[in-house]
Design an enzyme around this catalytic site. Sequence first.
Site, PDB file in Angstrom:
ATOM      1  N   ASP A  10       9.812 -18.405  -7.050  1.00  0.00           N
ATOM      2  CA  ASP A  10       9.163 -17.166  -6.644  1.00  0.00           C
ATOM      3  C   ASP A  10       9.089 -17.207  -5.109  1.00  0.00           C
ATOM      4  O   ASP A  10       9.162 -18.293  -4.517  1.00  0.00           O
ATOM      5  CB  ASP A  10       7.766 -17.116  -7.274  1.00  0.00           C
ATOM      6  CG  ASP A  10       6.945 -15.964  -6.759  1.00  0.00           C
ATOM      7  OD1 ASP A  10       7.468 -14.834  -6.750  1.00  0.00           O
ATOM      8  OD2 ASP A  10       5.781 -16.189  -6.347  1.00  0.00           O
ATOM      9  N   ASP A  12       6.764 -14.902  -2.705  1.00  0.00           N
ATOM     10  CA  ASP A  12       5.422 -14.737  -2.141  1.00  0.00           C
ATOM     11  C   ASP A  12       4.452 -15.754  -2.758  1.00  0.00           C
ATOM     12  O   ASP A  12       4.271 -15.766  -3.977  1.00  0.00           O
ATOM     13  CB  ASP A  12       4.890 -13.327  -2.433  1.00  0.00           C
ATOM     14  CG  ASP A  12       5.717 -12.239  -1.748  1.00  0.00           C
ATOM     15  OD1 ASP A  12       6.093 -12.433  -0.586  1.00  0.00           O
ATOM     16  OD2 ASP A  12       5.967 -11.203  -2.384  1.00  0.00           O
TER      17      ASP A  12
HETATM   18  C1  BG6 Z   1       5.244  -9.896  -5.485  1.00  0.00           C
HETATM   19  C2  BG6 Z   1       3.840  -9.992  -4.933  1.00  0.00           C
HETATM   20  O1  BG6 Z   1       6.030 -10.935  -5.013  1.00  0.00           O
HETATM   21  O2  BG6 Z   1       5.838  -8.650  -5.101  1.00  0.00           O
HETATM   22  C3  BG6 Z   1       3.028  -8.789  -5.365  1.00  0.00           C
HETATM   23  O3  BG6 Z   1       3.223 -11.180  -5.422  1.00  0.00           O
HETATM   24  C4  BG6 Z   1       3.753  -7.503  -4.938  1.00  0.00           C
HETATM   25  O4  BG6 Z   1       1.741  -8.851  -4.771  1.00  0.00           O
HETATM   26  C5  BG6 Z   1       5.149  -7.485  -5.532  1.00  0.00           C
HETATM   27  O5  BG6 Z   1       3.031  -6.346  -5.402  1.00  0.00           O
HETATM   28  C6  BG6 Z   1       5.948  -6.258  -5.121  1.00  0.00           C
HETATM   29  O6  BG6 Z   1       6.163  -6.310  -3.738  1.00  0.00           O
HETATM   30  P1  BG6 Z   1       6.867  -5.203  -2.847  1.00  0.00           P
HETATM   31  O7  BG6 Z   1       7.244  -5.951  -1.598  1.00  0.00           O
HETATM   32  O8  BG6 Z   1       8.065  -4.727  -3.617  1.00  0.00           O
HETATM   33  O9  BG6 Z   1       5.881  -4.113  -2.636  1.00  0.00           O
HETATM   34 MG    MG Z   2       4.068 -15.184  -6.026  1.00  0.00          MG
END
Ligand code: BG6
Ligand code: MG
Length: 211
Positions: A10, A12
């Site tokens: 993953d 984030d």
């Molecule tokens: C995930 C995060 O990686 O991506 C979430 O943990 C986030 O918090 C999701 O909502 C979607 O992200 P993005 O960048 O497409 O808005």
């Molecule tokens: Mg994550």
Amino acid sequence: MRKYDAVIFDLDGVICSTDEYHYLAWKELADSLALPFDRQYNNKLRGVSRLESLNLILALGERQYSDEEKQAMAQKKNDTYRRLLEKMSPADVSDDVLSTLNELKRKYPLAIGSSSRNTKFILSRIGLADFFDAVIDGNDISASKPDPEVFLKAADALSQRPSSCLVVEDAAAGIEAAVRGGFDSAGIGDASRLESATYHIGRLSDLLDIL
Ligand code: BG6
Ligand code: MG
């Protein structure tokens, strides 16, 4: 004999931390709608898609919104979020993460499996744009974690079966996705407390004891 042939990370909360930027961008939107959004509630959004996150935030109030209104709100949040992401640099990858990635890269194909549609932008900000053998993100999937689609596509991109890959995740939704897809998982951060994770690690370099 080694237990795994590939590793899927993953992004984030595992490779770098974008929680605070997500929080600040959602907070700006929630404040404009007078919704009581705080950092604790922000933790519920980890691993969840942008639109699902918006729905969870809007559930803090009574008002119903049309799909067009929601799209506009999600776009506004993302514009703020992207401006904040501009601050990121290779310094946002810790020494522990970087040395572990470099060590693993010598032995395994590595992939990213992230719900974020900003994955490629973040990877380029932190200097890892060309590092991984496959990057599957929110733009490539029709169902977000806890659906296993993102990890199944990442395994496929590496020409591996799920049972041969280890997934590394910090979110409950991601560990559930791994279980549903037939992957073993290493839970880090919040996910290190989940019984459903195969391994529980305190920092990324703990992977070197498993792999
Ligand atoms: C995930 C995060 O990686 O991506 C979430 O943990 C986030 O918090 C999701 O909502 C979607 O992200 P993005 O960048 O497409 O808005
Ligand atoms: Mg994550």
